[in-house]
Every structure is written in structure tokens, then in C-alpha cells.
Design an enzyme around this catalytic site. Structure first.
Site, PDB file in Angstrom:
ATOM      1  CE1 TYR A 251      37.768 -53.860  16.962  1.00  0.00           C
ATOM      2  CE2 TYR A 251      35.652 -54.536  17.870  1.00  0.00           C
ATOM      3  CZ  TYR A 251      37.032 -54.657  17.818  1.00  0.00           C
ATOM      4  OH  TYR A 251      37.668 -55.548  18.630  1.00  0.00           O
TER       5      TYR A 251
ATOM      6  CD  GLU B 270      41.141 -55.085  13.653  1.00  0.00           C
ATOM      7  OE1 GLU B 270      41.022 -55.946  14.527  1.00  0.00           O
ATOM      8  OE2 GLU B 270      41.247 -55.351  12.441  1.00  0.00           O
TER       9      GLU B 270
ATOM     10  CG  ASP C 233      58.383 -45.122  30.222  1.00  0.00           C
ATOM     11  OD1 ASP C 233      57.433 -44.339  29.999  1.00  0.00           O
ATOM     12  OD2 ASP C 233      58.242 -46.216  30.793  1.00  0.00           O
TER      13      ASP C 233
ATOM     14  CB  THR D  44      50.676 -42.244  30.761  1.00  0.00           C
ATOM     15  OG1 THR D  44      51.346 -41.300  31.600  1.00  0.00           O
ATOM     16  CG2 THR D  44      51.206 -43.635  31.026  1.00  0.00           C
TER      17      THR D  44
ATOM     18  CE  LYS E 254      52.086 -42.321  35.377  1.00  0.00           C
ATOM     19  NZ  LYS E 254      51.558 -43.296  34.438  1.00  0.00           N
TER      20      LYS E 254
ATOM     21  NE  ARG F 231      44.131 -45.675  34.166  1.00  0.00           N
ATOM     22  CZ  ARG F 231      45.008 -45.221  35.058  1.00  0.00           C
ATOM     23  NH1 ARG F 231      44.708 -44.213  35.823  1.00  0.00           N
ATOM     24  NH2 ARG F 231      46.185 -45.796  35.181  1.00  0.00           N
TER      25      ARG F 231
END
Ligand SMILES: Cc1ncc(COP(=O)(O)O)c(C=O)c1O
Length: 414
Positions: free
Chosen positions: A60, A62, A206, A232, A235, A241
Site C-alpha cells: 500500500y 498512498e 488525450d 495510456t 496500447k 494497463r
């Protein structure tokens, strides 16, 4: 470890959960024996998959490196710093945020950094290839912002630059978005910058689709022009991903805070490590060769389909993707997708610029990773057209696809 380490993973899984092990192997088999022509897909390397399947997934974290809300982040902090540094170097950006969980999360964070609910945003309309996050009523973007859509010329399929300018002048948007899920040509970022400056708007690129080509020097970069670039990491870029945001130093803090804590919680450290691996791969000369081959392959595929009688939007492509209307062969897009899927050619339907027509969207990123070149693309075009015309019987086409895929295993030696 073999390229996909999937069989080994499957062994571990099989002992504990045979049902899921079969699914993992079944999907590997599907990907290896059919043609992945979905423009948004690719085959990540074994190193990327290894990072994804690593114990970093347990951590974890954060916050950001050096400022986490959890203990024990010393090692994953290094992974994130490497990912950020590699992204900045690869794209020549002053700042990179590599925590966005997906392309949509990156766009959400870009809007959160720059906009207030109710602001007007100018973006490519959904019927012309805008993404859901560009104002779909089914998406947060359409509900929280006032989107105005520009389009493409019905004849040429090219972005209607005059319309962009006119709409920008009359609506005075807070932001202009350029980028698409299906536009096969390079985007004129300098033009969008000029219009954004004229009306005092932010420019958000984008670049989810072309960013991998940008990394390989096969497409122009939006980084020098856009205030914020969303992308992204899967692709063409061939990473895990995930999403990524690039911007100048002046917006760095706003963008980081828009990702965490505004729209996301803990960073996915395994994915961030995998992004770092992919950025490292994308910085190699081999990736530059790959990116240019992706485009060369797409051009041959487009030319082959045009020669077979399909209508290729804009007459061709500058990128990894192309969209076509199969109507001249006697089938609509939806029927065509089904026929091709049965033959093992996996692709998407998409909207086409000339009216309310469903066409097909194809991409060459995955086939190129497998090592296919122009010769194979010409063969794919002929086979695809033969299936749609009903000349090649489904079972025979499936065998041809299986034979072709078998010659170019995505994970050799698996
Ligand atoms: C232009 C564009 N923006 C955003 C996205 C969303 O990416 P994701 O599916 O990772 O949320 C995509 C995905 O295809 C895209 O093409």
C-alpha cells in the site's frame, strides 16, 4: 522464465484453483492462435508481466515518493521515481504522474486539475471518435461538464479545423481536448495550441492511442503544445494497463493532487514498476524500429483493404490504426465483426464519419510485436476481404489464421 511465465503461473494456480488456471491458459491460447487486430491492444513483454505479477502488488502506498501515508515504502518509492524519471526523459516532459490507474482516470484527473463542474469543454464529438471521457452523457465528463463537440469532414474524414476555430470562438471553452479513439491521422497539435491561446483555453491532449508512436519517434509529440497530456501505458506503448499524465512544472502540483487524493487512493506499485519497465523498453532503438514498423504495417493493411474494395476513412493512416467501411463487400460493420471473429480475426466496430454507419477499427500494434511485417499485412487484408465476401469459408479462414499466428508466437518458447 519464458516470455509469458504464464504456464508457470498456471502451475501454481492449478494446484490451488484449477478453474482459474484453465481460464489463464485458455486466454493465452486464444491470444496465440488468433489475430489481435484491436487497435488498443498489444503484447506486453515478459519483464512487464513479471513486474505486474510481483510482490509489489502487496504494497500500500498512498501519496508520492518521500511523502507516503504508509510505512515501508522505501523500496517502492524508488520504483516510482524511476518510472517518473524514465517517462520525463522519454517524452521530454517537465513533469510526469504515473499513478493514474487507467486512461480514463488520467483524463478525469486532468479535468479535476484544470476545470470546475459546469465548465465548457470543446472536444471531438463521440460519433467522430471522441472517447467516453470526452463528454458522453453516460460518463462523468458529460454529466459534470458542458461539452461541445467538433467533428470531421464527412467527405475527407479529417478533423474540421475551421469548425474547431468557430466553435472555440463562440463557446469560449475553458479547455479544448484533442485526441480520439479512432482518428487515423496525426493530430495538428500546433493548430489546437493556437486556437486554445486565441480563446484563453487550456489544451488537453488525450494521446492514449498515439503515445507509443510518440515514444518511438513515429508520431509528433503533443508535449511541447498541450498544457496537459493524458495517455495510456498499454496500447502501442506496450506497457501494463494503466494511465499517465505529462505536464509542465507549473501544473505539476495541481495534476498530482488531482490524481491523489482527489480522484484516487493508493498507488498500484506493481503497475508503476511495470510502467517503468515499459518506459525503459520504449527508450531502446529496437522500440523505435518497432514503432515505425507498426505504422508501415498499418499503411500496407489500409492499402490492401482499399484494393479489396473497402472504404478506408481518410484514404489511409499515419498511425497504428485505421477505420474502414465494409459496406461495398455487402456487409455492415457489426456483421463483419462477427464473421471475422469466427475466423479468428479479432477487431472492433466503430462509428464512421459519413453518417450513421458502423465500420471496423483495426490496429497493427499486436501483430507487429509478434514480428509480422508488410508481407503478412497484405495477406491479412486479402484473407479478411475473402471472409467478408463469403469467398473464403469460415473454417478454412480459421485454419489460415491459426497457421499465420503459429508462425509468429507472441511469447516464443512458452
Ligand atoms: C482517447 C482515449 N482516451 C481514454 C481512453 C481510456 O483508457 P482506459 O480504457 O485505460 O480507461 C482510451 C481508451 O481506449 C482512449 O482511446
Amino acid at each position: 522464465m519464458s516470455v509469458t511465465h504464464a504456464p508457470e503461473t498456471a502451475d501454481v494456480l492449478r494446484r490451488q484453483d484449477p478453474e482459474l488456471a484453465e481460464i489463464l491458459l485458455g486466454e493465452l491460447e486464444r491470444q496465440s492462435t488468433s489475430l489481435q487486430l484491436i487497435a488498443a491492444e498489444n503484447f506486453s513483454s515478459p519483464a512487464v508481466l513479471a513486474a505486474l505479477g510481483s510482490p509489489l502488488a502487496n504494497k500500500y502506498a498512498e501519496g508520492y515518493p518521500g511523502a507516503r501515508h504508509h510505512g515501508g515504502c522505501e523500496i517502492v518509492d524508488v520504483a516510482e521515481r524511476i518510472a517518473v524519471d524514465r517517462a520525463k526523459a522519454l517524452f521530454g516532459a517537465e513533469h510526469a504522474n504515473v499513478q493514474a490507474h487507467s486512461g480514463s482516470s488520467a483524463v478525469l484527473a486532468a479535468y479535476a486539475a484544470l476545470l470546475r463542474p459546469g465548465d465548457t469543454v470543446l472536444a471531438l464529438g463521440l460519433p467522430y471518435g471522441g472517447h467516453l471521457t470526452h463528454g458522453s452523457p453516460a460518463n462523468f465528463s458529460g454529466r459534470w461538464f458542458d461539452f461541445v463537440g467538433y467533428g470531421v469532414d464527412a467527405e475527407t474524414g479529417l478533423i474540421d479545423h475551421e469548425q474547431v476555430r468557430t466553435l472555440a470562438r463562440s463557446h469560449r471553452p475553458k479547455a479544448i481536448v484533442c485526441g480520439s479513439i479512432a482518428y487515423p491521422r496525426h493530430i495538428d497539435y500546433a493548430f489546437f495550441r493556437e486556437v486554445a491561446d486565441e480563446v484563453g483555453a487550456y489544451l488537453i491532449a488525450d494521446a492514449a492511442h498515439p503515445i507509443g508512436l510518440v515514444a518511438g519517434g513515429a508520431a509528433p509529440s503533443p508535449v511541447p503544445y498541450a498544457d496537459v497530456v493524458c495517455a495510456t501505458t498499454h496500447k502501442v506503448l506496450r506497457g501494463p494497463r494503466g494511465g499517465m499524465i505529462l505536464c509542465g512544472s507549473e501544473l505539476a502540483e495541481r495534476v498530482d493532487r488531482a490524481v491523489f487524493p482527489f480522484t484516487q487512493g493508493g498507488a498500484q506499485m506493481h503497475t508503476i514498476a511495470a510502467k517503468a519497465v515499459a518506459f525503459g523498453e520504449a527508450a531502446t532503438p529496437a522500440f523505435t524500429v518497432y514503432a515505425h514498423q507498426v505504422v508501415a504495417n498499418a499503411r500496407v493493411l489500409a492499402a490492401g483493404l482499399a484494393a479489396e474494395g473497402l472504404v478506408v476513412t481518410t484514404g489511409g493512416t499515419d498511425t497504428h490504426l485505421l477505420t474502414v467501411d465494409p459496406a461495398p463487400l455487402g456487409v455492415d460493420g457489426r456483421t463483419a465483426r462477427g464473421l471475422l471473429a469466427a475466423a479468428g480475426m479479432v477487431l472492433d466496430c466503430c462509428a464512421l464519419p459519413h453518417g450513421d454507419v458502423r465500420g471496423l477499427r483495426l490496429g497493427t500494434a499486436a501483430l507487429t510485436t509478434q514480428g509480422m511485417g508488410e508481407e503478412e499485412m497484405a495477406g491479412v487484408a486479402a484473407l479478411l476481404a475473402g471472409v467478408l465476401r463469403g469467398e473464403t469459408e469460415g473454417q478454412k479462414a480459421r485454419e489460415e489464421v491459426r497457421e499465420l499466428a503459429g508462425r509468429f508466437p507472441p511469447y516464443p518458447g512458452q
